[in-house]
Design a protein around this motif. Structure first.
Motif, short mmCIF file in Angstrom:
data_model
loop_
_atom_site.label_atom_id
_atom_site.label_comp_id
_atom_site.label_asym_id
_atom_site.label_seq_id
_atom_site.Cartn_x
_atom_site.Cartn_y
_atom_site.Cartn_z
N ASP A 1 35.82 29.54 33.00
CA ASP A 1 35.11 30.00 34.28
C ASP A 1 36.04 30.35 35.51
N VAL A 2 37.29 29.78 35.70
CA VAL A 2 38.36 30.36 36.46
C VAL A 2 38.84 31.71 35.98
N ALA A 3 39.00 31.77 34.79
CA ALA A 3 39.49 32.97 34.35
C ALA A 3 38.44 34.18 34.75
N LYS A 4 37.45 33.94 34.34
CA LYS A 4 36.23 34.87 34.76
C LYS A 4 36.25 35.15 36.25
N ALA A 5 36.45 34.11 37.00
CA ALA A 5 36.14 34.30 38.46
C ALA A 5 37.23 35.04 39.01
N ALA A 6 38.51 34.60 38.55
CA ALA A 6 39.81 35.57 38.95
C ALA A 6 40.05 36.64 38.11
N GLY A 7 39.27 37.19 37.28
CA GLY A 7 39.35 38.38 36.52
C GLY A 7 40.76 38.44 35.72
N VAL A 8 40.98 37.32 35.02
CA VAL A 8 42.24 37.59 34.22
C VAL A 8 41.76 36.87 33.21
#
Lengths: 333, 333
Positions: A7-14
């Motif tokens: 989720d964090v990766a998606k939200a941060a675009g990384v």
DNA sequence: GTGAAAGCGCTAACAC
DNA sequence: GTGTTAGCGCTTTCAC
């Protein structure tokens, strides 16, 4: 459900790898990316799932400390010492009380077998020397406060023999000659060591050892009174008594007081441990102090050193005691 | 490296699914297969890796209990109660001491956030009502022994107000009229509740409340003596004092004794908690007993009930106290 | 009654 | 500096 690294990766675009990198500071990440990640973490209220991390890393950074119970107030400082040392190395101490129950202790040790903890410290175990040796062969473990005769396991405790020697020698130097001792029945090495210290002090001061001057009971407070009564029933009772614990010493003090004795005058008493009670009591109980905080620090330092170096060095460390003079030992001379 | 479920499956000649089934008794397995699996488990000394299991199940069956320190010996029975109740439901209690340190407490609570524990019980927390409410919204938590004013969180404690009332009412019935109180400075709800009980007992017995009869210090033993000195310096000192803890009561007893007072005659003292010390002291300290074991059992029962029903019922449970008459309160009438 | 396989959340090669 | 992906050990659906 909680946010995950995805989720964090998606939200941060990384990618998740980048998130993991900023989480663990394990590799260089561009400032822009790091910023995005941290922002996402904050927004999502993300906290890494340690089950995943620990599973992957094959370690938990948790050290289990098994204590008989939290009743013995002198564990308190030991635990503080453990925690402080542990946190310096990124470990946490988790406590568990076994109530001196074999089955419960095994159930707790299971945390070692099932990888919920990396190591264990046993403060007074129900396991015998053989079981301890087996355990020590497979996992990082340490004994604390109570050594096990015949078990080659990392252990740190106070100098029991020396402490007892010092206490009894002190009583003798105060002018006492008839000194009894209250010890325990079981095979506790600390009691045995303290008995040896008692005997050596007698010997070195030219006072003959008398079998009837040793009373053996349990650790329970009530056995202080019982020991006192036993001694009083002797044809030639001792005038002073050294106890293997402050609780027991308090037991004899209370009983003596209730019988009209003037403790510190008619009868002298010395304990061991220097728990809070001894200073709070009236009269203050003379005793042998254990360096609790240092004991706690030392076990975890040695244990972590073994973990980090993947070594199994089984030191037997004896830390110095300190005689605490208060009011229960009369100075005859 | 330890054996894994794969190794067991291979050794037993079955699939990992079958091994998992016999491990968890989760589905029917032929007797022959089960036997093979159990044999393999024994031979390999296999123990399931809980990190894998817990990760998969999203639960650890661990309840974290955060206590200020293990020094307060009255936590001992509470913990025993917690453990007994927990094990009936397949949970384990893990203890951690916060040393009343906010940062350390947060670090420990992190075990909740990172899924190393399913729930937490706080015995005397540094968090304020708002933080507790937030926490309680996200995780199963409970307060134990110490409620938080304004925080709607599951909490179980003794009936503080009632216990204090009973103690003071008892002293009044014993013939005392000038009764002081030693409490604490902070915002501890238990102290406040006990102060209210003290005031109500005075009121209902027609004794005017006097501001100068309340001394406020810390929980430390030394404040017993300080309180005693404060009262003695008053133009019209109280003849009896009710303390919010046994430690404080012991402090006044010791100080009074050292000043030549005959405690239980010249001055009366009553404590709270009924820790071991109170019974061991000479004279025995009259006090209000907390139902520690029951308190411990009750919190975890309620907490687990919340976990299992996925509910967030925030009961406020007050368990009954018990007055323990010993020797420090004089019966004038 | 049993096995294959997906996936829990994470880290760490490895490739780019 | 970054992304893809395998895999830590386990449980559990699904198909047989």
């Amino acid at each position: 459900m909680n946010a995950t690294i995805k989720d964090v990766a998606k939200a941060a675009g990384v990618s998740v790898a980048t998130v993991s990198r900023v989480l663990n500071n394990s590799a260089a990440v561009s400032e822009a990316a790091a910023e995005q990640v941290n922002k996402a973490i904050k927004e999502l209220g993300y906290s890494p799932n340690f089950l995943g991390r620990n599973l992957r890393r094959c370690e938990t950074n948790i050290i289990l400390a098994i204590i008989p119970s939290t009743e013995q107030t002198f564990y308190s400082e030991i635990i503080r010492g453990m925690q402080n040392a542990a946190s310096e190395y990124g470990y946490d101490i988790l406590l568990s009380t076994s109530n001196s129950n074999y089955a419960l202790e095994m159930r707790l040790l299971n945390m070692l077998f099932n990888r919920t903890a990396d190591a264990a410290i046993l403060l007074g175990t129900q396991l015998d020397a053989k079981a301890l040796m087996d355990l020590s062969g497979k996992y990082p473990i340490a004994l604390c406060c109570e050594r096990s005769e015949g078990a080659d396991v990392l252990t740190v405790s106070v100098d029991d023999e020396g402490g007892a020697y010092a206490a009894v020698d002190y009583m003798i130097k105060c002018g006492h000659k008839k000194i009894g001792m209250i010890s325990t029945n079981g095979a506790a090495a600390s009691s045995l060591d303290r008995e040896n210290g008692y005997k050596r002090a007698l010997l070195e001061n030219g006072i003959p050892f008398r079998e009837e001057y040793i009373y053996k009971g349990t650790y329970d407070f009530s056995h202080g009174a019982l020991g006192f009564e036993y001694f009083r029933g002797l044809p030639d009772p001792p005038h002073a008594v050294f106890c293997i614990s402050d609780i027991l010493a308090a037991g004899v003090v209370k009983k003596a007081l209730s019988e009209g004795y003037n403790v510190g005058e008619d009868i002298s008493v010395c304990g061991f441990d220097n728990i809070l009670l001894s200073g709070m009591y009236t009269p203050g109980i003379t005793t042998v102090e254990q360096p609790c905080y240092e004991i706690g620090r030392t076990v975890v330092e040695e244990l972590i050193s073994n973990i980090n170096n993947n070594s199994k060095i089984r030191k037997k460390i004896r830390l110095p005691y300190k005689l605490i003079e208060r009011e229960t030992v009369k100075k005859i001379l």
